[in-house]
Design a protein around this motif. Structure first.
Motif, mmCIF file in Angstrom:
data_model
loop_
_atom_site.group_PDB
_atom_site.id
_atom_site.type_symbol
_atom_site.label_atom_id
_atom_site.label_comp_id
_atom_site.label_asym_id
_atom_site.label_seq_id
_atom_site.Cartn_x
_atom_site.Cartn_y
_atom_site.Cartn_z
ATOM 1 N N PRO A 23 7.652 41.165 65.861
ATOM 2 C CA PRO A 23 6.374 41.801 65.523
ATOM 3 C C PRO A 23 5.694 42.533 66.690
ATOM 4 N N PRO A 24 5.550 41.907 67.878
ATOM 5 C CA PRO A 24 4.896 42.664 68.952
ATOM 6 C C PRO A 24 5.681 43.887 69.411
ATOM 7 N N LEU A 25 7.016 43.821 69.389
ATOM 8 C CA LEU A 25 7.806 44.993 69.774
ATOM 9 C C LEU A 25 7.610 46.128 68.782
ATOM 10 N N LEU A 26 7.633 45.819 67.488
ATOM 11 C CA LEU A 26 7.415 46.843 66.470
ATOM 12 C C LEU A 26 5.995 47.395 66.537
ATOM 13 N N TYR A 27 5.035 46.516 66.729
ATOM 14 C CA TYR A 27 3.631 46.936 66.771
ATOM 15 C C TYR A 27 3.379 47.864 67.955
ATOM 16 N N SER A 28 3.902 47.504 69.112
ATOM 17 C CA SER A 28 3.728 48.342 70.297
ATOM 18 C C SER A 28 4.349 49.720 70.081
ATOM 19 N N ALA A 29 5.559 49.750 69.483
ATOM 20 C CA ALA A 29 6.207 51.028 69.217
ATOM 21 C C ALA A 29 5.407 51.854 68.225
ATOM 22 N N ALA A 30 4.836 51.199 67.206
ATOM 23 C CA ALA A 30 4.048 51.921 66.204
ATOM 24 C C ALA A 30 2.762 52.470 66.812
ATOM 25 N N LEU A 31 2.134 51.714 67.710
ATOM 26 C CA LEU A 31 0.890 52.177 68.338
ATOM 27 C C LEU A 31 1.077 53.511 69.054
ATOM 28 N N THR A 32 2.224 53.705 69.674
ATOM 29 C CA THR A 32 2.457 54.903 70.469
ATOM 30 C C THR A 32 3.300 55.940 69.743
ATOM 31 N N SER A 33 3.555 55.717 68.446
ATOM 32 C CA SER A 33 4.328 56.697 67.681
ATOM 33 C C SER A 33 3.419 57.835 67.226
ATOM 34 N N SER A 34 4.005 58.998 67.125
ATOM 35 C CA SER A 34 3.261 60.174 66.672
ATOM 36 C C SER A 34 3.321 60.256 65.161
ATOM 37 N N THR A 35 2.181 60.077 64.499
ATOM 38 C CA THR A 35 2.165 60.200 63.039
ATOM 39 C C THR A 35 2.509 61.616 62.612
ATOM 40 N N ILE A 36 2.142 62.592 63.427
ATOM 41 C CA ILE A 36 2.511 63.979 63.121
ATOM 42 C C ILE A 36 4.025 64.123 63.148
ATOM 43 N N GLY A 37 4.651 63.595 64.192
ATOM 44 C CA GLY A 37 6.099 63.671 64.298
ATOM 45 C C GLY A 37 6.801 62.897 63.197
ATOM 46 N N LEU A 38 6.253 61.714 62.836
ATOM 47 C CA LEU A 38 6.868 60.923 61.777
ATOM 48 C C LEU A 38 6.782 61.637 60.436
ATOM 49 N N ARG A 39 5.632 62.246 60.157
ATOM 50 C CA ARG A 39 5.507 62.987 58.889
ATOM 51 C C ARG A 39 6.437 64.191 58.869
ATOM 52 N N ALA A 40 6.537 64.883 59.995
ATOM 53 C CA ALA A 40 7.385 66.072 60.046
ATOM 54 C C ALA A 40 8.860 65.725 59.872
ATOM 55 N N PHE B 23 -9.864 67.468 71.891
ATOM 56 C CA PHE B 23 -8.449 67.102 71.922
ATOM 57 C C PHE B 23 -8.026 66.401 70.638
ATOM 58 N N VAL B 24 -8.883 65.490 70.121
ATOM 59 C CA VAL B 24 -8.557 64.810 68.867
ATOM 60 C C VAL B 24 -8.487 65.810 67.719
ATOM 61 N N ARG B 25 -9.426 66.770 67.691
ATOM 62 C CA ARG B 25 -9.406 67.782 66.627
ATOM 63 C C ARG B 25 -8.141 68.618 66.704
ATOM 64 N N PHE B 26 -7.737 68.981 67.906
ATOM 65 C CA PHE B 26 -6.494 69.756 68.057
ATOM 66 C C PHE B 26 -5.286 68.941 67.580
ATOM 67 N N ARG B 27 -5.297 67.625 67.864
ATOM 68 C CA ARG B 27 -4.214 66.777 67.374
ATOM 69 C C ARG B 27 -4.226 66.720 65.852
ATOM 70 N N ASP B 28 -5.421 66.507 65.261
ATOM 71 C CA ASP B 28 -5.523 66.406 63.808
ATOM 72 C C ASP B 28 -5.124 67.699 63.115
ATOM 73 N N GLU B 29 -5.356 68.826 63.770
ATOM 74 C CA GLU B 29 -4.982 70.124 63.205
ATOM 75 C C GLU B 29 -3.519 70.477 63.465
ATOM 76 N N GLY B 30 -2.817 69.602 64.198
ATOM 77 C CA GLY B 30 -1.405 69.853 64.475
ATOM 78 C C GLY B 30 -1.165 70.863 65.574
ATOM 79 N N ARG B 31 -2.183 71.161 66.391
ATOM 80 C CA ARG B 31 -2.032 72.164 67.448
ATOM 81 C C ARG B 31 -1.493 71.562 68.734
ATOM 82 N N ILE B 32 -1.621 70.271 68.892
ATOM 83 C CA ILE B 32 -0.960 69.566 69.986
ATOM 84 C C ILE B 32 -0.357 68.294 69.408
#
Length: 523
Positions: A61-78, A492-501
């Motif tokens: 669980p902690p290994l999966l959780y740590s990996a999920a915390l730093t995963s890019s939801t944009i990249g995962l969706r793409a 920066f958060v808005r740019f991330r949410d818009e997919g610009r970074i």
């Protein structure tokens, strides 16, 4: 408790080996496995038989959780289609293929036990592959696919494992019931993970205490896993969803919590990964003792099964990821070299050994679980075989195919654009605050240069020089700079949410903003 000193010794030795591997720029998981194999032959080394509860409840669980915390939801969706294809389809196909081959090659092994073995060795562990990929600079898309697959495939394999074990025990399911169990486990895991993430996010906002928020975060993976497993849902999926939920919303939280969490989870990852890969190597003695006298035929079967998992993964990657893109021409097909690297990154890990060790000793009738020692040995052989085969050759494959990421320049360019807009927002906020309560001229000028400095620092990665900024002049500077940092963070958060970074860029710049924010608070 009598095993506690042995565990502490193992952790200390594993950390020393990890430090040496990093210093010599070697693959840490591979070096740890080889060291464990060597130590298993040393007289007097304790028997470090894998405790499935330790791995499945306290380590996974902690290994999966740590990996999920730093995963890019944009990249995962793409990359949802290739990730889903590998995490769901490839795991189930591998389970069936291994089950049929083992059933054919081991006459005494019933089909149910063979399918248990298939589910045990089906899910690859991307830790070793991604550690090599990061060191050699694999493209982000490949890294996202590998890490995304590893977040979900354990849930698929462990659910299939649960159904197969229940079948052998005499409490099995029909095919339709097995599908129902799988769907309920999946849906339940998703719901529990979302609820845990939602509740923890709001609790953290209410606490407004960095230490307590970080302490609460340490409980999340275990709470999500145990709650989901308590209702026969997928604890793995619950942990992953909770981690993705909280990771996506971490920019809205406290800067000190982000800095603390980053340090805590990096340390936890290092410690747990060192432990599990050392344990893999140390299993040699315990798994061979149970099949004494059958080693030669079982080694031959294990070799065939290792070849099967390698060939099935390669065929699945080409058939489901490469070929459809080439035939349907729905867009630019991923380079075949990407598929080759993904197919060759099929190392198995400690989850396979933990699942094998968790196989019950007896069926519901009191009879011994059929071929349990053989299943345990073959799971170990395939795990070790894939780790050594892929771990030793993957760097050569990556270099030979010339697979390299080209994101450094594009990331720098995207970051520079976002930093420019963030600096403009910070200066506008400074002007608004200065209109109501004008600060000393030198303070305002200093703050403006501070905003420009961050923007220029991003352009430096593209060859631009940065201005030198003096030290903070006092309380006015700290108050106004904190407001400017909040404005920059919002952009920066808005740019991330818009997919610009990408989230990778966001985390890097947020780390810089957080460090300055904490520095201001300390001053």
């Amino acid at each position: 408790m009598h095993q506690f000193p042995d565990l502490m010794v193992l952790l200390a030795v594993a950390l020393v080996i990890t430090a040496l591997a990093r210093r010599w720029e070697l693959s840490e998981p591979l070096v740890l496995v080889l060291a464990g194999l060597a130590l298993s032959f040393v007289p007097g080394v304790p028997d470090y038989a894998i405790d499935p509860e330790l791995i499945l409840v306290l380590v996974l669980p902690p290994l999966l959780y740590s990996a999920a915390l730093t995963s890019s939801t944009i990249g995962l969706r793409a990359n949802a289609r290739p990730i889903g294809s590998l995490a769901l389809g490839a795991v189930l196909v591998t389970t069936l293929a291994i089950g049929l081959v083992a059933w054919w090659l081991v006459p005494a092994m019933p089909l149910g036990a063979a399918l248990v073995l298939g589910a045990v060795v089906a899910p690859p562990d991307a830790v070793a592959a991604t550690s090599i990929g990061r060191r050699l600079g694999l493209p982000r898309r490949v890294m996202t696919v590998l890490s995304g697959e590893s977040l979900v495939n354990d849930a698929t394999a462990l659910t299939a494992y649960r159904v197969a074990v229940a079948t052998v025990l005499g409490t099995g399911y029909t095919l339709l019931a097995g599908v129902g169990v799988f769907l309920l486990a999946t849906i339940g895991g998703l719901v529990v993970g979302w609820l845990v993430g939602w509740a923890v996010h709001r609790a953290r906002r209410a606490l407004a205490d960095g230490v307590l928020e970080s302490a609460l975060g340490l409980l999340v993976p275990f709470a999500a896993y145990l709650l989901a497993e308590g209702i026969n849902a997928s604890g793995v999926l619950a942990v992953v969803v909770a981690g993705l939920y909280l990771g996506q919303r971490s920019p809205t939280g406290s800067a000190s919590v982000r800095l603390q969490d980053r340090a805590v989870w990096l340390s936890a990852d290092t410690l747990l990964e060192a432990l599990v890969f050392a344990l893999i190597g140390l299993q040699l003695r315990s798994v061979t003792e149970g099949v004494a006298g059958q080693l030669v035929p079982l080694v031959l079967v294990g070799t065939a099964l290792t070849a099967t998992v390698v060939l099935v993964r390669a065929a699945w990657v080409f058939a489901t990821l490469q070929l459809p893109e080439l035939l349907l021409r729905r867009g630019p097909a991923p380079p075949w070299r990407y598929g080759a690297v993904v197919s060759w990154a099929g190392m198995r890990g400690v989850v396979s050994l933990a699942a094998a060790a968790a196989i019950p000793q007896f069926t519901s009738t009191g009879a011994p679980f059929p071929q349990r020692p053989q299943v345990l040995f073959l799971a170990f052989f395939v795990t070790l075989g894939t780790l050594l085969l892929h771990g030793l050759t993957l760097p050569w494959v990556i270099r030979a195919l010339g697979v390299r990421g080209g994101e450094r320049y594009t990331d720098a360019l995207a970051e520079a654009e976002a930093a420019h807009n963030a600096a403009l927002a910070a200066r506008r906020r400074l002007d608004e605050l200065s209109a109501d309560d004008p600060p000393p001229d030198e303070v305002a000028e200093h703050l403006r240069r501070s905003a420009e400095r961050r923007s220029n620092r991003a352009w430096e990665r593209l060859g631009r020089s940065a201005e030198e900024v003096g030290e903070s002049p006092g309380a006015a500077y700290r108050r106004l700079r904190a407001e400017m940092l909040a404005a920059e963070r919002e952009v920066f958060v808005r740019f991330r949410d818009e997919g610009r970074i990408d989230d990778v860029v966001l985390r890097r710049v947020l780390h810089e903003l957080d460090l300055e924010d904490v520095m201001l608070q300390r001053e």
